[in-house]
Write a protein that holds these residues in place. Structure first.
Motif, PDB file in Angstrom:
ATOM      1  N   ALA A   1     -85.378 -67.332 -40.479  1.00 44.40           N
ATOM      2  CA  ALA A   1     -84.734 -68.629 -40.364  1.00 44.40           C
ATOM      3  C   ALA A   1     -84.869 -69.114 -38.923  1.00 44.40           C
ATOM      4  O   ALA A   1     -85.128 -68.328 -38.009  1.00 44.40           O
ATOM      5  CB  ALA A   1     -83.260 -68.517 -40.749  1.00 44.40           C
ATOM      6  N   PRO A   2     -84.712 -70.414 -38.703  1.00 42.65           N
ATOM      7  CA  PRO A   2     -84.749 -70.916 -37.322  1.00 42.65           C
ATOM      8  C   PRO A   2     -83.686 -70.215 -36.475  1.00 42.65           C
ATOM      9  O   PRO A   2     -82.582 -69.938 -36.939  1.00 42.65           O
ATOM     10  CB  PRO A   2     -84.436 -72.403 -37.480  1.00 42.65           C
ATOM     11  N   ARG A   3     -84.048 -69.914 -35.267  1.00 48.04           N
ATOM     12  CA  ARG A   3     -83.171 -69.259 -34.286  1.00 48.04           C
ATOM     13  C   ARG A   3     -82.781 -67.850 -34.723  1.00 48.04           C
ATOM     14  O   ARG A   3     -81.731 -67.353 -34.330  1.00 48.04           O
ATOM     15  CB  ARG A   3     -81.931 -70.114 -34.029  1.00 48.04           C
ATOM     16  N   GLU A   4     -83.596 -67.212 -35.523  1.00 45.40           N
ATOM     17  CA  GLU A   4     -83.341 -65.858 -35.972  1.00 45.40           C
ATOM     18  C   GLU A   4     -84.331 -64.927 -35.287  1.00 45.40           C
ATOM     19  O   GLU A   4     -85.496 -65.254 -35.122  1.00 45.40           O
ATOM     20  CB  GLU A   4     -83.510 -65.763 -37.491  1.00 45.40           C
ATOM     21  N   VAL A   5     -83.841 -63.757 -34.878  1.00 43.17           N
ATOM     22  CA  VAL A   5     -84.674 -62.784 -34.183  1.00 43.17           C
ATOM     23  C   VAL A   5     -84.829 -61.560 -35.075  1.00 43.17           C
ATOM     24  O   VAL A   5     -83.877 -61.082 -35.670  1.00 43.17           O
ATOM     25  CB  VAL A   5     -84.034 -62.375 -32.834  1.00 43.17           C
ATOM     26  N   LEU A   6     -86.031 -61.045 -35.136  1.00 43.18           N
ATOM     27  CA  LEU A   6     -86.319 -59.850 -35.919  1.00 43.18           C
ATOM     28  C   LEU A   6     -86.531 -58.705 -34.952  1.00 43.18           C
ATOM     29  O   LEU A   6     -87.359 -58.779 -34.060  1.00 43.18           O
ATOM     30  CB  LEU A   6     -87.578 -60.055 -36.765  1.00 43.18           C
ATOM     31  N   TYR A   7     -85.756 -57.659 -35.111  1.00 45.10           N
ATOM     32  CA  TYR A   7     -85.893 -56.467 -34.287  1.00 45.10           C
ATOM     33  C   TYR A   7     -86.544 -55.377 -35.127  1.00 45.10           C
ATOM     34  O   TYR A   7     -86.050 -55.028 -36.186  1.00 45.10           O
ATOM     35  CB  TYR A   7     -84.519 -55.977 -33.798  1.00 45.10           C
ATOM     36  N   LEU A   8     -87.656 -54.837 -34.652  1.00 45.38           N
ATOM     37  CA  LEU A   8     -88.327 -53.723 -35.306  1.00 45.38           C
ATOM     38  C   LEU A   8     -88.002 -52.469 -34.521  1.00 45.38           C
ATOM     39  O   LEU A   8     -88.341 -52.360 -33.339  1.00 45.38           O
ATOM     40  CB  LEU A   8     -89.841 -53.946 -35.345  1.00 45.38           C
ATOM     41  N   LEU A   9     -87.346 -51.536 -35.166  1.00 43.61           N
ATOM     42  CA  LEU A   9     -86.931 -50.311 -34.507  1.00 43.61           C
ATOM     43  C   LEU A   9     -87.856 -49.171 -34.919  1.00 43.61           C
ATOM     44  O   LEU A   9     -88.151 -49.008 -36.101  1.00 43.61           O
ATOM     45  CB  LEU A   9     -85.486 -49.979 -34.886  1.00 43.61           C
ATOM     46  N   PRO A  10     -88.316 -48.376 -33.961  1.00 42.79           N
ATOM     47  CA  PRO A  10     -89.172 -47.252 -34.327  1.00 42.79           C
ATOM     48  C   PRO A  10     -88.371 -46.200 -35.092  1.00 42.79           C
ATOM     49  O   PRO A  10     -87.188 -45.999 -34.853  1.00 42.79           O
ATOM     50  CB  PRO A  10     -89.652 -46.705 -32.975  1.00 42.79           C
TER      51      PRO A  10
ATOM     52  N   ARG B   1     -87.064 -65.422 -48.420  1.00 42.75           N
ATOM     53  CA  ARG B   1     -87.030 -64.611 -47.205  1.00 42.75           C
ATOM     54  C   ARG B   1     -87.267 -63.140 -47.507  1.00 42.75           C
ATOM     55  O   ARG B   1     -87.935 -62.437 -46.761  1.00 42.75           O
ATOM     56  CB  ARG B   1     -85.692 -64.809 -46.502  1.00 42.75           C
ATOM     57  N   GLN B   2     -86.734 -62.646 -48.610  1.00 40.85           N
ATOM     58  CA  GLN B   2     -86.924 -61.232 -48.970  1.00 40.85           C
ATOM     59  C   GLN B   2     -88.362 -60.942 -49.371  1.00 40.85           C
ATOM     60  O   GLN B   2     -88.917 -59.905 -49.004  1.00 40.85           O
ATOM     61  CB  GLN B   2     -85.991 -60.836 -50.115  1.00 40.85           C
ATOM     62  N   GLN B   3     -88.969 -61.844 -50.110  1.00 44.04           N
ATOM     63  CA  GLN B   3     -90.309 -61.568 -50.632  1.00 44.04           C
ATOM     64  C   GLN B   3     -91.418 -61.902 -49.647  1.00 44.04           C
ATOM     65  O   GLN B   3     -92.488 -61.305 -49.710  1.00 44.04           O
ATOM     66  CB  GLN B   3     -90.519 -62.330 -51.946  1.00 44.04           C
ATOM     67  N   THR B   4     -91.182 -62.852 -48.734  1.00 38.38           N
ATOM     68  CA  THR B   4     -92.242 -63.254 -47.807  1.00 38.38           C
ATOM     69  C   THR B   4     -91.940 -62.857 -46.369  1.00 38.38           C
ATOM     70  O   THR B   4     -92.772 -63.066 -45.502  1.00 38.38           O
ATOM     71  CB  THR B   4     -92.460 -64.778 -47.865  1.00 38.38           C
ATOM     72  N   HIS B   5     -90.746 -62.317 -46.136  1.00 40.73           N
ATOM     73  CA  HIS B   5     -90.317 -61.876 -44.802  1.00 40.73           C
ATOM     74  C   HIS B   5     -90.285 -63.033 -43.802  1.00 40.73           C
ATOM     75  O   HIS B   5     -90.602 -62.859 -42.636  1.00 40.73           O
ATOM     76  CB  HIS B   5     -91.209 -60.739 -44.291  1.00 40.73           C
ATOM     77  N   PHE B   6     -89.925 -64.219 -44.287  1.00 40.70           N
ATOM     78  CA  PHE B   6     -89.765 -65.360 -43.383  1.00 40.70           C
ATOM     79  C   PHE B   6     -88.472 -65.204 -42.598  1.00 40.70           C
ATOM     80  O   PHE B   6     -87.514 -64.601 -43.052  1.00 40.70           O
ATOM     81  CB  PHE B   6     -89.697 -66.663 -44.177  1.00 40.70           C
TER      82      PHE B   6
ATOM     83  N   SER C   1     -87.991 -45.714 -40.804  1.00 43.52           N
ATOM     84  CA  SER C   1     -88.594 -45.372 -42.099  1.00 43.52           C
ATOM     85  C   SER C   1     -89.140 -46.586 -42.828  1.00 43.52           C
ATOM     86  O   SER C   1     -88.911 -46.775 -44.007  1.00 43.52           O
ATOM     87  CB  SER C   1     -87.608 -44.601 -42.977  1.00 43.52           C
ATOM     88  N   GLY C   2     -89.838 -47.455 -42.072  1.00 46.92           N
ATOM     89  CA  GLY C   2     -90.490 -48.594 -42.693  1.00 46.92           C
ATOM     90  C   GLY C   2     -89.572 -49.749 -42.987  1.00 46.92           C
ATOM     91  O   GLY C   2     -89.996 -50.768 -43.478  1.00 46.92           O
ATOM     92  N   ARG C   3     -88.301 -49.637 -42.705  1.00 48.40           N
ATOM     93  CA  ARG C   3     -87.350 -50.712 -42.958  1.00 48.40           C
ATOM     94  C   ARG C   3     -87.137 -51.488 -41.674  1.00 48.40           C
ATOM     95  O   ARG C   3     -87.197 -50.946 -40.583  1.00 48.40           O
ATOM     96  CB  ARG C   3     -86.033 -50.146 -43.464  1.00 48.40           C
ATOM     97  N   THR C   4     -86.872 -52.769 -41.792  1.00 46.48           N
ATOM     98  CA  THR C   4     -86.623 -53.599 -40.627  1.00 46.48           C
ATOM     99  C   THR C   4     -85.180 -54.063 -40.649  1.00 46.48           C
ATOM    100  O   THR C   4     -84.591 -54.253 -41.701  1.00 46.48           O
ATOM    101  CB  THR C   4     -87.547 -54.829 -40.597  1.00 46.48           C
ATOM    102  N   ALA C   5     -84.637 -54.260 -39.461  1.00 46.06           N
ATOM    103  CA  ALA C   5     -83.273 -54.776 -39.343  1.00 46.06           C
ATOM    104  C   ALA C   5     -83.355 -56.192 -38.814  1.00 46.06           C
ATOM    105  O   ALA C   5     -84.000 -56.451 -37.813  1.00 46.06           O
ATOM    106  CB  ALA C   5     -82.464 -53.895 -38.397  1.00 46.06           C
ATOM    107  N   GLU C   6     -82.711 -57.121 -39.480  1.00 50.07           N
ATOM    108  CA  GLU C   6     -82.726 -58.513 -39.061  1.00 50.07           C
ATOM    109  C   GLU C   6     -81.361 -58.855 -38.486  1.00 50.07           C
ATOM    110  O   GLU C   6     -80.333 -58.479 -39.010  1.00 50.07           O
ATOM    111  CB  GLU C   6     -83.015 -59.436 -40.245  1.00 50.07           C
ATOM    112  N   THR C   7     -81.369 -59.593 -37.374  1.00 51.31           N
ATOM    113  CA  THR C   7     -80.135 -60.045 -36.758  1.00 51.31           C
ATOM    114  C   THR C   7     -80.196 -61.550 -36.620  1.00 51.31           C
ATOM    115  O   THR C   7     -81.183 -62.085 -36.136  1.00 51.31           O
ATOM    116  CB  THR C   7     -79.957 -59.418 -35.355  1.00 51.31           C
ATOM    117  N   THR C   8     -79.145 -62.228 -37.060  1.00 48.30           N
ATOM    118  CA  THR C   8     -79.105 -63.673 -36.951  1.00 48.30           C
ATOM    119  C   THR C   8     -78.042 -64.053 -35.948  1.00 48.30           C
ATOM    120  O   THR C   8     -77.137 -63.293 -35.643  1.00 48.30           O
ATOM    121  CB  THR C   8     -78.761 -64.322 -38.309  1.00 48.30           C
TER     122      THR C   8
END
Length: 105
Positions: free
Chosen positions: A79-88, A72-77, A91-98
């Protein structure tokens, strides 16, 4: 007798010069010692890195959670039922919420 003394002094001067500046002199010794110390430090770093890689290989073969986390860290996959929030402006980092709450709302 005087000639012998002059030759002995000249011989000693030559030997002292060779001892300091010769091919196997003090400066060559110090340079070789410095290079040996650098190589020993590099060898230690390489051995430590090799040990880290060996541990990681063992964990990848035996620990399913570690394998999943690494993928997941290397390919940015996600998990099922997981949402990825991209915040403007993050600084290029993404926050993942499960969790299920994001899908239920």
């Amino acid at each position: 007798m005087r000639l012998f003394l002059v030759l002995a002094v000249l011989g000693n001067v030559l030997l002292a010069y060779l001892l300091v500046f010769g091919q196997q002199g003090v400066f060559t010794y110090l340079d070789t010692k410095h290079r040996r110390d650098e190589m020993a430090a590099r060898l230690e770093r390489v051995e430590n890195r090799s040990l880290e890689i060996s541990r990681e290989i063992r964990l990848l073969k035996t620990d399913q959670a570690f394998l999943e986390r690494t993928i997941r860290q290397q390919t940015h996959f996600l998990a099922p039922r997981e949402v990825l929030y991209l915040l403007p402006g993050a600084s290029g980092r993404t926050a993942e919420t499960t969790g299920d709450a994001a899908h239920e709302e």
